[in-house]
Design an enzyme around this catalytic site. Sequence first.
Site, PDB file in Angstrom:
ATOM      1  N   LYS A   1     109.220  17.137  46.575  1.00 44.51           N
ATOM      2  CA  LYS A   1     109.937  17.794  45.476  1.00 44.51           C
ATOM      3  C   LYS A   1     109.389  17.252  44.165  1.00 44.51           C
ATOM      4  O   LYS A   1     109.472  16.047  43.893  1.00 44.51           O
ATOM      5  CB  LYS A   1     111.438  17.547  45.562  1.00 44.51           C
ATOM      6  CG  LYS A   1     112.197  18.052  44.340  1.00 44.51           C
ATOM      7  CD  LYS A   1     113.704  17.954  44.489  1.00 44.51           C
ATOM      8  CE  LYS A   1     114.235  19.113  45.306  1.00 44.51           C
ATOM      9  NZ  LYS A   1     115.724  19.194  45.251  1.00 44.51           N
TER      10      LYS A   1
ATOM     11  N   GLU B   1     111.450  14.085  54.398  1.00 44.56           N
ATOM     12  CA  GLU B   1     111.278  14.707  55.711  1.00 44.56           C
ATOM     13  C   GLU B   1     111.116  16.219  55.568  1.00 44.56           C
ATOM     14  O   GLU B   1     111.814  16.868  54.785  1.00 44.56           O
ATOM     15  CB  GLU B   1     112.495  14.379  56.560  1.00 44.56           C
ATOM     16  CG  GLU B   1     112.483  14.910  57.966  1.00 44.56           C
ATOM     17  CD  GLU B   1     113.760  14.525  58.713  1.00 44.56           C
ATOM     18  OE1 GLU B   1     113.886  14.938  59.880  1.00 44.56           O
ATOM     19  OE2 GLU B   1     114.614  13.841  58.127  1.00 44.56           O
TER      20      GLU B   1
ATOM     21  N   GLY C   1     113.998  25.399  42.552  1.00 50.74           N
ATOM     22  CA  GLY C   1     115.398  25.315  42.151  1.00 50.74           C
ATOM     23  C   GLY C   1     115.540  24.821  40.741  1.00 50.74           C
ATOM     24  O   GLY C   1     114.558  24.718  39.988  1.00 50.74           O
ATOM     25  N   GLY C   2     116.781  24.496  40.379  1.00 48.75           N
ATOM     26  CA  GLY C   2     117.065  24.080  39.020  1.00 48.75           C
ATOM     27  C   GLY C   2     116.418  22.770  38.635  1.00 48.75           C
ATOM     28  O   GLY C   2     116.163  22.524  37.462  1.00 48.75           O
TER      29      GLY C   2
ATOM     30  N   ASP D   1     119.069  16.104  49.414  1.00 48.11           N
ATOM     31  CA  ASP D   1     119.357  15.870  47.996  1.00 48.11           C
ATOM     32  C   ASP D   1     120.599  15.023  47.760  1.00 48.11           C
ATOM     33  O   ASP D   1     121.352  15.247  46.811  1.00 48.11           O
ATOM     34  CB  ASP D   1     119.482  17.186  47.234  1.00 48.11           C
ATOM     35  CG  ASP D   1     118.119  17.790  46.934  1.00 48.11           C
ATOM     36  OD1 ASP D   1     117.113  17.165  47.285  1.00 48.11           O
ATOM     37  OD2 ASP D   1     118.068  18.892  46.358  1.00 48.11           O
TER      38      ASP D   1
ATOM     39  N   ASP E   1     126.483  17.968  45.158  1.00 56.95           N
ATOM     40  CA  ASP E   1     125.876  19.307  45.094  1.00 56.95           C
ATOM     41  C   ASP E   1     125.711  19.892  46.500  1.00 56.95           C
ATOM     42  O   ASP E   1     124.644  20.385  46.855  1.00 56.95           O
ATOM     43  CB  ASP E   1     124.521  19.221  44.383  1.00 56.95           C
ATOM     44  CG  ASP E   1     124.018  20.588  43.918  1.00 56.95           C
ATOM     45  OD1 ASP E   1     124.850  21.518  43.805  1.00 56.95           O
ATOM     46  OD2 ASP E   1     122.809  20.721  43.665  1.00 56.95           O
TER      47      ASP E   1
ATOM     48  N   LYS F   1     125.749  22.560  49.142  1.00 57.08           N
ATOM     49  CA  LYS F   1     125.636  24.017  49.147  1.00 57.08           C
ATOM     50  C   LYS F   1     124.655  24.412  50.237  1.00 57.08           C
ATOM     51  O   LYS F   1     123.887  23.571  50.739  1.00 57.08           O
ATOM     52  CB  LYS F   1     125.171  24.531  47.782  1.00 57.08           C
ATOM     53  CG  LYS F   1     123.857  23.926  47.295  1.00 57.08           C
ATOM     54  CD  LYS F   1     123.532  24.366  45.879  1.00 57.08           C
ATOM     55  CE  LYS F   1     122.239  23.725  45.383  1.00 57.08           C
ATOM     56  NZ  LYS F   1     121.922  24.127  43.982  1.00 57.08           N
ATOM     57  N   PRO F   2     124.642  25.683  50.657  1.00 58.76           N
ATOM     58  CA  PRO F   2     123.750  26.090  51.756  1.00 58.76           C
ATOM     59  C   PRO F   2     122.280  25.820  51.470  1.00 58.76           C
ATOM     60  O   PRO F   2     121.506  25.565  52.396  1.00 58.76           O
ATOM     61  CB  PRO F   2     124.026  27.597  51.888  1.00 58.76           C
ATOM     62  CG  PRO F   2     125.417  27.771  51.382  1.00 58.76           C
ATOM     63  CD  PRO F   2     125.564  26.771  50.266  1.00 58.76           C
TER      64      PRO F   2
END
Length: 591
Positions: free
Chosen positions: A52, A107, A32-33, A170, A152, A154-155
Site C-alpha cells: 500500500k 500479506e 482508496g482514500g 488496515d 474503519d 468495512k467490507p
Amino acid sequence: MAAPSPNSISGMTSEIVTLAQRYVLEARIAAGGMGTVWRARDQVLARTVAVKILHPALSEDEEFIERFRREAFAAARLTHPDIVAIYDTGHEAAFRDRNDRHYIVMEYCPGGTLKDSLRQAGPFAPARALELGSRICGALGYAHSKGVIHRDVKPENVLLSEDGDLKVADFGIAKAAFALSDLTSTGVILGTVTHISPEQAQGEEPDARSDLYAVGVLLYELLAGHPPFQAETEIATAMQHVNKAPPSLRGLRADVPKRVEGVVFKALAKDPEDRYPSAEEMRSALEMAIYSLGPAKSYERPPGDTGGTAPGPGPGPRLRRGGRHRRRSPAPPDSVSHPEAAPTSPGVRNRGTGDEMDAAPTTPGLSYSNSPTTRALSTDAPAGRTRETAVPVSAGGTGPRRRGAVVTMVLVAIGAVIAVAAYNFTGTDPGEPSGGGGPESEENAPRSRPLSVKSVGDFDPYGDGQSEHPEEAGLAVDGDRSTAWTTETYQAPLELIKPGVGLVFDLGRDRDVQRVRVISGQPGYAFEVKTAGSLPGDETGFTDVGTQSRAPGAARIDAGGARGRYWLVWITKLPDGDGGAASLAEVKFIG
C-alpha cells in the site's frame, strides 16, 4: 533506474518500480482514500506481497507520518489467523516526481474483498454473513486486547484468500487519517462515513464498541446488499448515523430471522452503552444466531456464491409436526430459587435432587411400619397432576400418638425447607458434608457456587431449518420454575426422527463445573450433558459429561470438575419415550 510518473502509478507502464531494492510492483489491485494497493514480488523471500503506497499529500504532513509509523508498528505486532500480517514499512522517492512516498508491505490475499464479493453475487445468505461476522469479531477482540482499535471496519477492509478465508486489514492505520482531518476533508476518509459510528461522526474518540457498530453496519450491508445509511453527501450520511434509525432488515429480506436482525440492530445502537460490551460478547451472540438457523445452512461460501442451503446430515422426512407448541410447561414448586414456594403443609413430601429423588426419607425418629396411614398429596405424579400417597404414622388411632406423628411430619417438612434453602445459598446439596475435617470437608474442597450463564440458545443441528422456540430459551435460566422452554411437539418418538434436540448454554469463558441441575415439569425424559470450549456443528463435537436415562423432575449430573465454555443439555428421548414435547424449566451450573 527510471521510474514512472505519478500518474503512471495508477495506469501502470512497462517501466519497473522497485521499493527498498526488494519489492517489485507488478499490478495495481485497489485504490482508496489513503492510497493505492499493488501486488508486488518480494525478491528476497520469493513470495507475492501486497504494497500500500500512501497518497503524496499524506507524506507531506510530518505529524501524520509519525502517527502512521506508530500505528503501523502497533498493527505489525498483531498475530492472528484472521488479521492481515504486516511485513514491512518504509518510504522512498522511487518515482519520477521524486516525491517521498510511504508504504506498507503486507500479506497478499488474492480473493479480493468482501465488497468485491458483494458486488459480484449480491447479498449473502444469513448463515454465511453471521459466520463472517463472528470471524471478524474474533479478530477485533484479539486486537482490542492488545490496545488496537480498528476505526474503519468495512467490507473493503475484509480481504479473502483463494479458498474464501477472511483477513481483516488496515488495523489502526485509519487512526492517523482521522486525526489528520475532519469529515469534510477530501481524499482522506472518503467512503468511510457509510460505516462510521455516531460517536465518531460527532468528533468523539472511538473505542472498541465503535468497531462493533461498524461490524453491525457491515452485517447489514452483507444481508441487505447496501449499508443502512446513504445520503447525497458525506456529512448527511454521517448525520444519519447520529439521528436516524436503520430501516428494518426483515422489511428488505423476509428470510432474515428476527434473532439475526436483533443481533445486528443491537450492534447498531446509537448509544455505545446499548451495544455489546465487547467483541467476544458479540461473537457469542452471532454464534448462537448461527446455530438457531439449523445445520442445513452452508456456512462456507466461495467467492461469487451466495451461500445457499445444502442438504443436512439428518435422517429422512420429518414425522412431525402438530403445530408449534407454545405452552408453558407446569413445573414443580421452586423450592430452590424461591424458598417461600416450598411445600410446608404436613405430609407433603418435598422432592430431592438427582438420583436420590425417590429414596425413602431417613430422618431420625420417623418410623415406617405396617401401621395406619394418613393421605397426603405427592408432587412426583405426572406433570400437572397430584396423587395421594400413603404417609406412615404410628399406630394408636386418633389420640395423642397420632397428633405426635403429625407434629413430627411438620418438623420434617420444616427441615426440608431449611435444607433446600441452605442449598440455595451455599450450592451444597442436602446431606453433603460441609465440614468436619474429612476429605470432603470445606477445608479440603473448593466452595461450590452457582455459575452465571451469559447466553442460551436452542440447539437443533438435525432440524429442518425451523428453530426450537429460541424466544423461550431464556426461560431455562430466568430463576422461575413455573416457566419453561419447550421443544416442538413431535408426533412420534424423538429417536425415530433425529438424534436429539436441546439448549446450549454459554458461560462466557471456560469454567470448571462440579454439578449441573436440570429442572423439568415433565419427568421421564432422557438427556445428556456435554461440554466444549468452542461451539461445534453438532452434538458429536461436545465431550460427554453425564446422562440421565429416565430423568426425574429435578435431576442432577455430577460433572466432576469438567471444564468448558459451552454446555449442552441434549434431550434424546421425550417423556415416557413417546411423541409429544419435552421441557426445561431451570438449568443451573454449580462450580
